[in-house]
Design an enzyme around this catalytic site. Structure first.
Site, PDB file in Angstrom:
ATOM      1  N   GLY A  88     -69.661 -34.433 -32.338  1.00 39.88           N
ATOM      2  CA  GLY A  88     -68.227 -34.629 -32.437  1.00 39.88           C
ATOM      3  C   GLY A  88     -67.702 -35.709 -33.108  1.00 39.88           C
ATOM      4  O   GLY A  88     -66.688 -36.645 -32.810  1.00 39.88           O
TER       5      GLY A  88
ATOM      6  N   ASN B  24     -66.690 -36.205 -36.030  1.00 37.10           N
ATOM      7  CA  ASN B  24     -65.327 -35.971 -36.817  1.00 37.10           C
ATOM      8  C   ASN B  24     -64.196 -35.892 -35.812  1.00 37.10           C
ATOM      9  O   ASN B  24     -63.093 -36.470 -36.140  1.00 37.10           O
ATOM     10  CB  ASN B  24     -65.475 -34.694 -37.580  1.00 37.10           C
ATOM     11  CG  ASN B  24     -66.033 -34.963 -39.155  1.00 37.10           C
ATOM     12  OD1 ASN B  24     -65.313 -35.941 -39.695  1.00 37.10           O
ATOM     13  ND2 ASN B  24     -67.082 -34.195 -39.471  1.00 37.10           N
TER      14      ASN B  24
ATOM     15  N   ARG C  93     -69.997 -21.578 -35.759  1.00 40.93           N
ATOM     16  CA  ARG C  93     -69.967 -20.427 -35.659  1.00 40.93           C
ATOM     17  C   ARG C  93     -68.961 -19.599 -36.870  1.00 40.93           C
ATOM     18  O   ARG C  93     -68.110 -20.294 -37.116  1.00 40.93           O
ATOM     19  CB  ARG C  93     -69.128 -19.928 -34.481  1.00 40.93           C
ATOM     20  CG  ARG C  93     -69.900 -20.374 -33.136  1.00 40.93           C
ATOM     21  CD  ARG C  93     -71.120 -19.671 -32.789  1.00 40.93           C
ATOM     22  NE  ARG C  93     -71.254 -18.158 -32.697  1.00 40.93           N
ATOM     23  CZ  ARG C  93     -71.807 -17.313 -32.545  1.00 40.93           C
ATOM     24  NH1 ARG C  93     -73.206 -17.705 -32.792  1.00 40.93           N
ATOM     25  NH2 ARG C  93     -71.686 -16.099 -32.283  1.00 40.93           N
TER      26      ARG C  93
ATOM     27  N   LEU D 187     -66.255 -17.604 -38.349  1.00 37.69           N
ATOM     28  CA  LEU D 187     -64.865 -17.191 -37.757  1.00 37.69           C
ATOM     29  C   LEU D 187     -64.491 -15.731 -38.296  1.00 37.69           C
ATOM     30  O   LEU D 187     -64.890 -15.552 -39.605  1.00 37.69           O
ATOM     31  CB  LEU D 187     -63.752 -18.144 -38.241  1.00 37.69           C
ATOM     32  CG  LEU D 187     -63.681 -19.421 -37.672  1.00 37.69           C
ATOM     33  CD1 LEU D 187     -62.515 -20.298 -38.278  1.00 37.69           C
ATOM     34  CD2 LEU D 187     -64.397 -19.515 -36.250  1.00 37.69           C
TER      35      LEU D 187
ATOM     36  N   ASN E 159     -61.303 -27.144 -42.353  1.00 45.26           N
ATOM     37  CA  ASN E 159     -62.562 -27.445 -42.362  1.00 45.26           C
ATOM     38  C   ASN E 159     -63.121 -28.391 -43.078  1.00 45.26           C
ATOM     39  O   ASN E 159     -62.289 -28.663 -43.959  1.00 45.26           O
ATOM     40  CB  ASN E 159     -63.591 -26.151 -42.525  1.00 45.26           C
ATOM     41  CG  ASN E 159     -65.086 -26.428 -42.375  1.00 45.26           C
ATOM     42  OD1 ASN E 159     -65.605 -26.706 -41.358  1.00 45.26           O
ATOM     43  ND2 ASN E 159     -65.863 -26.046 -43.280  1.00 45.26           N
TER      44      ASN E 159
ATOM     45  N   HIS F 210     -66.482 -29.591 -45.211  1.00 44.89           N
ATOM     46  CA  HIS F 210     -67.802 -29.452 -45.726  1.00 44.89           C
ATOM     47  C   HIS F 210     -68.423 -30.463 -46.228  1.00 44.89           C
ATOM     48  O   HIS F 210     -67.812 -31.049 -47.164  1.00 44.89           O
ATOM     49  CB  HIS F 210     -67.519 -28.203 -46.591  1.00 44.89           C
ATOM     50  CG  HIS F 210     -68.863 -27.412 -47.113  1.00 44.89           C
ATOM     51  ND1 HIS F 210     -69.906 -26.800 -46.144  1.00 44.89           N
ATOM     52  CD2 HIS F 210     -69.585 -27.548 -48.024  1.00 44.89           C
ATOM     53  CE1 HIS F 210     -70.879 -26.493 -46.988  1.00 44.89           C
ATOM     54  NE2 HIS F 210     -70.508 -26.705 -47.999  1.00 44.89           N
TER      55      HIS F 210
ATOM     56  N   GLU G 299     -66.318 -37.865 -44.852  1.00 40.78           N
ATOM     57  CA  GLU G 299     -65.695 -37.077 -43.922  1.00 40.78           C
ATOM     58  C   GLU G 299     -64.753 -37.716 -42.957  1.00 40.78           C
ATOM     59  O   GLU G 299     -63.719 -37.436 -42.559  1.00 40.78           O
ATOM     60  CB  GLU G 299     -66.643 -36.293 -43.165  1.00 40.78           C
ATOM     61  CG  GLU G 299     -67.531 -35.217 -44.192  1.00 40.78           C
ATOM     62  CD  GLU G 299     -68.547 -34.564 -43.489  1.00 40.78           C
ATOM     63  OE1 GLU G 299     -68.364 -33.922 -42.061  1.00 40.78           O
ATOM     64  OE2 GLU G 299     -69.779 -34.179 -43.697  1.00 40.78           O
TER      65      GLU G 299
END
Length: 217
Positions: A14, A16, A93, A95, A109, A111, A176
């Protein structure tokens, strides 16, 4: 300034999520995290959320018949708490349209590569194998493809002589942590629009922002 409600999906440590929480606390992000949802009961992100007083939900994907049923449970939790945007912060996961159609072009998101290069898993290893001189991260909206959704912003890092996967990952991760809250703030300010033109891929317009590609230090 409107405060947007974020539902954050996590599977791991966690960092981010922490960057989002820190930006909110530091008044640089006009948002609130209305719920953190994890598919892993022991995810470190849950402890970060609990420390910040954010409601947490654990939904074990193994308890559901298929991905769509699992995503329907996530949608139910997000809607119950009034989420406006969904943020994938290390959510491991894929989606389905069940979730994506519930929040069209509102699933964000980050990446660890300069998309469209190196989508999918192990992006840092892919970059090193290919021998690129620069890498970075991309914040994009999620569609049904694998890291194919419209790009909002990118940040560049150099690939240094002697880099391994871990050192490159750390350098990208620092970017990020800055880029994701910045993009979410643009969303809060209503600057981000997804444009769909006939016969073309969807693309993002960011009003009043001079630069959406952040250069290497």
């Amino acid at each position: 300034m409107a405060v947007i409600a974020l539902g954050v999906l996590v599977s791991g440590g966690g960092t981010n999520l922490q960057a989002i929480l820190d930006a909110i606390a530091g008044k640089t992000l006009d948002a609130r995290v209305c719920v953190v949802i994890s598919n892993v009961a022991g995810a470190g992100a849950l402890a970060r959320a609990e420390k910040a007083g954010v409601p947490c939900v654990v939904l074990d994907h193994r308890a559901y018949a298929d991905r769509a049923t699992f995503d329907a449970a996530i949608v139910s939790e997000l809607r119950a708490r009034g989420a406006e945007y969904v943020v994938l912060a290390g959510f491991m996961r894929l989606l389905t349209p069940t979730l994506l159609d519930a929040f069209p072009m509102r699933v964000v998101n980050v990446h660890p590569a300069l998309l469209p290069a190196f989508p999918g898993v192990d992006a840092q290893a892919q970059a090193l194998r290919y021998g690129v001189r620069v890498s970075g991260c991309t914040v994009h909206f999620v569609d049904v493809g694998t890291d194919t959704g419209p790009i909002v912003a990118q940040a560049i890092v150099p690939v240094l002589e002697g880099d391994d996967e871990e050192s490159l990952r750390a350098r990208i991760l620092a970017k990020e942590h800055a880029l994701l809250p910045m993009v979410l703030q643009w969303c809060a300010e209503g600057r981000v629009t997804v444009e769909v033109r006939q016969g073309e891929r969807a693309r993002v317009r960011v009003d009043g922002i001079a630069k959406t590609v952040i250069g290497a230090d």
